[in-house]
Design an enzyme around this catalytic site. Structure first.
Site, PDB file in Angstrom:
ATOM      1  N   ASP A 127     -77.598 -83.449  68.677  1.00 27.64           N
ATOM      2  CA  ASP A 127     -78.376 -82.105  68.274  1.00 27.64           C
ATOM      3  C   ASP A 127     -79.574 -81.997  68.392  1.00 27.64           C
ATOM      4  OD1 ASP A 127     -75.344 -82.083  67.781  1.00 27.64           O
ATOM      5  OD2 ASP A 127     -75.644 -80.481  66.241  1.00 27.64           O
ATOM      6  N   LYS A 157     -77.101 -73.661  69.515  1.00 30.05           N
ATOM      7  CA  LYS A 157     -76.603 -73.807  68.171  1.00 30.05           C
ATOM      8  C   LYS A 157     -77.640 -72.897  67.455  1.00 30.05           C
ATOM      9  CE  LYS A 157     -76.818 -77.312  64.319  1.00 30.05           C
ATOM     10  NZ  LYS A 157     -76.807 -78.998  64.301  1.00 30.05           N
ATOM     11  N   LYS A 185     -72.461 -73.139  68.640  1.00 36.48           N
ATOM     12  CA  LYS A 185     -72.296 -73.693  67.231  1.00 36.48           C
ATOM     13  C   LYS A 185     -73.125 -73.016  66.218  1.00 36.48           C
ATOM     14  CE  LYS A 185     -73.180 -77.664  64.724  1.00 36.48           C
ATOM     15  NZ  LYS A 185     -73.537 -79.045  64.812  1.00 36.48           N
TER      16      LYS A 185
END
Length: 302
Positions: free
Chosen positions: A148, A211, A247
């Protein structure tokens, strides 16, 4: 000649942004989110959906004080979950700082739970590109299969789209088959237009997931940002045929929150996204709340 080429590059990125039909009207977004939830929240507020949400969790521990012993204990909890709750699906991943990738991947004994890390100078994304690439690939070498990273907001606001895209692309290339999640830091971007643009640039640069938030410096996720991101994913999928995951993180602190995000994903993106290959919830708190909702009593397992 070089100057001309660079201008051409910039226009290519600008073109993709200009071509998007995803709404940038903040008040429309707010109203549509309320309408979707008013119509569909109740039908998703049930144990089967809670299980899907639980199975979408990236169980997250990102503290300056984290120790090897604490991270190992967290992995062992995830291992033991299968015998404690054999009828339930496990979490999707454990997410830590990159120096713990070897600890997590070494300690995990259950199949289907990934080793995720935050990397690329999380949470600011402000360092040399070479360091971001190195940090990401070192984590993968240590067993991480998900990385990430934070979208480079400084480059975005400078409209240095080619440089921004190249950086994401380089990191994606460096981590090979590992899944790349790009954190847009939606509360820093503030409005629908910038959130949409960041989503589009990330996806065209190779993001496997987009995300919402780091949950560190800026406020976490909100439903409006999730709506815009899901609409951008849908449009991108229609144009390219590639499914990108969504996400939500930094703001899911109850079962109700999780179900709201699930509802948006279901209504905007559809059933194909309702599994942990395409839907994730990053949280340290909500795991116990969702688990408690599933079993029908207060549980503090994690």
């Amino acid at each position: 000649m070089e100057e001309h080429d660079h201008k051409h590059e910039v226009s290519k990125y600008q073109q993709v942004l200009n071509d998007s039909q995803v709404t940038t009207d903040d008040s429309f977004v707010e109203k549509d989110v309320q309408d979707i939830l008013a119509k569909h929240f109740a039908e998703n507020d049930n144990v089967e959906v809670y299980k899907t949400c639980f199975n979408a969790i990236d169980l997250t521990k990102l503290n300056s004080t984290d120790t090897v012993a604490e991270i190992t204990a967290m992995a062992e909890k995830v291992n033991a979950f299968e015998s404690e709750y054999p009828e339930l699906p496990n979490v999707a991943a454990i997410c830590t700082y990159p120096n713990f990738a070897m600890v997590v991947s070494g300690a995990l004994e259950v199949s289907g739970v990934d080793t995720a890390v935050v990397a690329g100078s999380f949470p600011s994304s402000q360092t040399f590109s070479e360091i971001k690439v190195a940090e990401s690939s070192l984590a993968v070498a240590d067993g991480a299969n998900e990385v990430d990273i934070v979208f480079n907001l400084g480059l975005y606001y400078s409209e240095a789209y080619a440089e921004l895209s190249d950086e994401i692309d380089e990191i994606k290339h460096a981590i090979g088959d590992a899944r790349l999640k790009v954190i847009l830091e939606t509360s820093a971007l503030k409005n629908a237009k910038d959130i949409r643009n960041a989503a589009i640039l990330s996806m065209y640069s190779g993001a496997d997931f987009i995300k919402t938030s780091t949950g560190k410096v800026y406020p976490g996720a909100n439903l409006e940002a999730a709506y815009v991101m899901c609409k951008a994913i849908k449009e991108y999928h229609e144009k390219t045929g590639r499914m990108v995951g969504f996400k939500v993180s930094g703001g899911v602190s109850s079962t109700e929150d999780a179900v709201k995000y699930y509802t948006l994903v279901k209504e905007i993106l559809g059933e194909a996204w309702l599994n942990n290959n395409y839907f994730r919830i990053g949280t340290s708190r909500a795991a116990n709340y969702i688990l408690s909702s599933i079993v029908g009593k207060d549980v503090k397992y994690f």
